[in-house]
Design a protein around this motif. Structure first.
Motif, PDB file in Angstrom:
ATOM      1  N   UNK A  23      92.854   3.216  -5.765  1.00 42.62           N
ATOM      2  CA  UNK A  23      91.457   3.607  -5.555  1.00 42.62           C
ATOM      3  C   UNK A  23      91.266   4.094  -4.121  1.00 42.62           C
ATOM      4  N   UNK A  24      90.585   5.225  -3.976  1.00 39.98           N
ATOM      5  CA  UNK A  24      90.386   5.845  -2.667  1.00 39.98           C
ATOM      6  C   UNK A  24      88.923   6.211  -2.457  1.00 39.98           C
ATOM      7  N   UNK A  25      88.469   6.066  -1.224  1.00 43.67           N
ATOM      8  CA  UNK A  25      87.148   6.539  -0.828  1.00 43.67           C
ATOM      9  C   UNK A  25      87.322   7.729   0.106  1.00 43.67           C
ATOM     10  N   UNK A  47      84.568  -4.241 -10.857  1.00 41.99           N
ATOM     11  CA  UNK A  47      83.964  -4.958  -9.732  1.00 41.99           C
ATOM     12  C   UNK A  47      84.030  -4.131  -8.452  1.00 41.99           C
ATOM     13  N   UNK A  48      85.102  -3.356  -8.299  1.00 40.97           N
ATOM     14  CA  UNK A  48      85.232  -2.480  -7.139  1.00 40.97           C
ATOM     15  C   UNK A  48      84.133  -1.418  -7.160  1.00 40.97           C
ATOM     16  N   UNK A  49      83.883  -0.839  -8.318  1.00 41.93           N
ATOM     17  CA  UNK A  49      82.828   0.165  -8.438  1.00 41.93           C
ATOM     18  C   UNK A  49      81.458  -0.453  -8.164  1.00 41.93           C
ATOM     19  N   UNK A  54      76.836  -0.642  -4.168  1.00 47.23           N
ATOM     20  CA  UNK A  54      75.976  -1.321  -3.203  1.00 47.23           C
ATOM     21  C   UNK A  54      76.210  -0.829  -1.779  1.00 47.23           C
ATOM     22  N   UNK A  55      77.489  -0.630  -1.410  1.00 47.94           N
ATOM     23  CA  UNK A  55      77.825  -0.427  -0.006  1.00 47.94           C
ATOM     24  C   UNK A  55      77.904   1.032   0.423  1.00 47.94           C
ATOM     25  N   UNK A  56      78.360   1.910  -0.445  1.00 42.71           N
ATOM     26  CA  UNK A  56      78.541   3.302  -0.015  1.00 42.71           C
ATOM     27  C   UNK A  56      77.218   3.969   0.369  1.00 42.71           C
ATOM     28  N   UNK A  57      76.140   3.793  -0.406  1.00 37.68           N
ATOM     29  CA  UNK A  57      74.868   4.384   0.056  1.00 37.68           C
ATOM     30  C   UNK A  57      74.427   3.862   1.425  1.00 37.68           C
ATOM     31  N   UNK A  85      85.996  -2.310  -0.334  1.00 37.03           N
ATOM     32  CA  UNK A  85      85.154  -1.136  -0.062  1.00 37.03           C
ATOM     33  C   UNK A  85      84.859  -1.020   1.428  1.00 37.03           C
ATOM     34  N   UNK A  86      84.495  -2.125   2.066  1.00 37.40           N
ATOM     35  CA  UNK A  86      84.233  -2.086   3.509  1.00 37.40           C
ATOM     36  C   UNK A  86      85.474  -1.620   4.265  1.00 37.40           C
TER      37      UNK A  86
END
Length: 381
Positions: A23-25, A47-49, A54-57, A85-86
């Protein structure tokens, strides 16, 4: 408008093998730069999604590459999904910061070494889980320039099996795999054994005795990493040290505060923070500094995809209390194809940094789409 501000983000999940999803951002700025980070947490993509939703916006609203650690420092993760994600956002922000300066991430953090010692994790490559299958993987890694090798051989062992008194019998198959690897790589090579928290203290003590006879370099994660097990882990470490081995662990830790009780309690010789879970590069640096103050070594956990590997190489080249970096060996050709070109070869157990600014590599969007696990999730600001 600040052209360096963030304008969009995307989460890509890429199917690599039947057992692996990376998974990549990706973060996009208004002036066309792209920063990338890895958040791989195979098997927990839902759960990652949810954590990303929550966090990306919030990152698009509040984060800035001009202060790359700011977002991670202000959003302490509550669990491993948020930490992934962080951490990925932080990697991407630091990459953008370094790109804008025309530097590699390592140069921006303070480069200490151009060549990074690495070891081959041969576990995921080894589909045939026999001693001969592990030996073949070890020989392939040795031919590719590696001098140190790690396997997770105890498929038959679990804490419940140990609780039933069957652990010593169950670990025999794993020890046969370790013996085959030792024979394949010879007496001068490091062989590390990952236990994946499968043992209880009594069975782990028997494992230590057997592993020492095979000249194992370290035993990794022998018992579940919960605070009540710190005294037992410390006792196992003392036994391992007396037998000429080290004890390693803490690959799933989030932030120095979670590492500290184990480090101060004497649980490990080698601490293994993961770029994807530590909670940001500032935490990788804090963990390294904390370990150095206690005389411990840092060996970053890195058994996943090419973006985490690039970021881990960059940071490892700056760490003071550094031993060696894990490299996921030959799981899939997509490791190189996803970033357009091969990483530097391993020569004499070391490898160089990717060239260029930022992380030194960039994802191939067409390849990601061809191997997509699910549709890309995009956000804009």
């Amino acid at each position: 408008m600040n052209t360096f501000a963030l304008r969009a983000a995307a989460l890509h999940m890429v199917r690599i093998t039947h057992k692996t999803c990376w998974s990549f951002i990706r973060l996009h700025t208004h002036d066309g730069l792209v920063g990338e980070g890895e958040a791989t947490l195979t098997g927990r993509e839902d759960a990652l999604l949810a954590a990303a939703e929550r966090l990306v916006p919030l990152a698009l609203r509040d984060a800035t590459p001009e202060s790359p650690s700011g977002f991670a420092m202000q959003h302490t993760p509550a669990d491993i999904h948020q930490a992934s994600i962080v951490s990925a956002l932080d990697q991407a922000l630091w990459s953008l910061h370094a790109q804008r300066a025309g530097q590699s991430l390592a140069q921006g953090l303070g480069l200490r070494r151009m060549q990074v010692p690495v070891y081959a994790n041969i576990n995921r490559r080894t589909e045939i889980r026999t001693p001969e299958g592990f030996a073949a993987s070890a020989r392939a890694a040795m031919a590719a320039g590696h001098l140190a090798f790690k396997l997770a051989p105890f498929d038959e062992v679990s804490t419940s099996v140990c609780a039933q008194g069957q652990g010593p019998q169950a670990m025999r198959a794993g020890l046969a795999r370790v013996a085959a690897v030792r024979e394949a790589v010879g007496p001068g090579a490091r062989v590390m054994v990952d236990c994946h928290w499968r043992f209880d203290e009594a069975t782990a003590r028997q494992l230590n005795e057997a592993a020492a006879r095979l000249d194992v370099y370290w035993i990794e994660c022998p018992m579940p990493e919960v605070p009540e097990n710190i005294p037992a882990l410390a006792a196992l470490r003392r036994q391992a040290n007396a037998l000429g081995m080290l004890q390693a662990g803490l690959e799933m830790g989030i932030g120095w505060d979670s590492f500290r009780p184990y480090c101060e309690g004497g649980a490990y010789d080698v601490v293994m923070p993961d770029m994807k879970y530590a909670g940001g590069i500032h935490q990788m640096l804090a963990i390294s500094a904390g370990c150095a103050s206690l005389g411990l070594q840092v060996s970053p956990h890195n058994p996943s995809g090419p973006i985490c590997h690039a970021a881990s190489l960059q940071v490892s080249s700056t760490l003071g209390a550094f031993d060696m970096l894990e490299l996921q060996f030959d799981e899939s050709p997509l490791f190189d194809i996803l970033v357009h070109a091969p990483f530097a070869p391993v020569l004499g157990g070391q490898t160089g940094l990717p060239p260029g600014s930022g992380l030194g590599v960039a994802l191939n969007e067409a390849v990601m789409h061809r191997h997509a696990e699910r549709p890309v999730r995009s956000w804009s600001h």
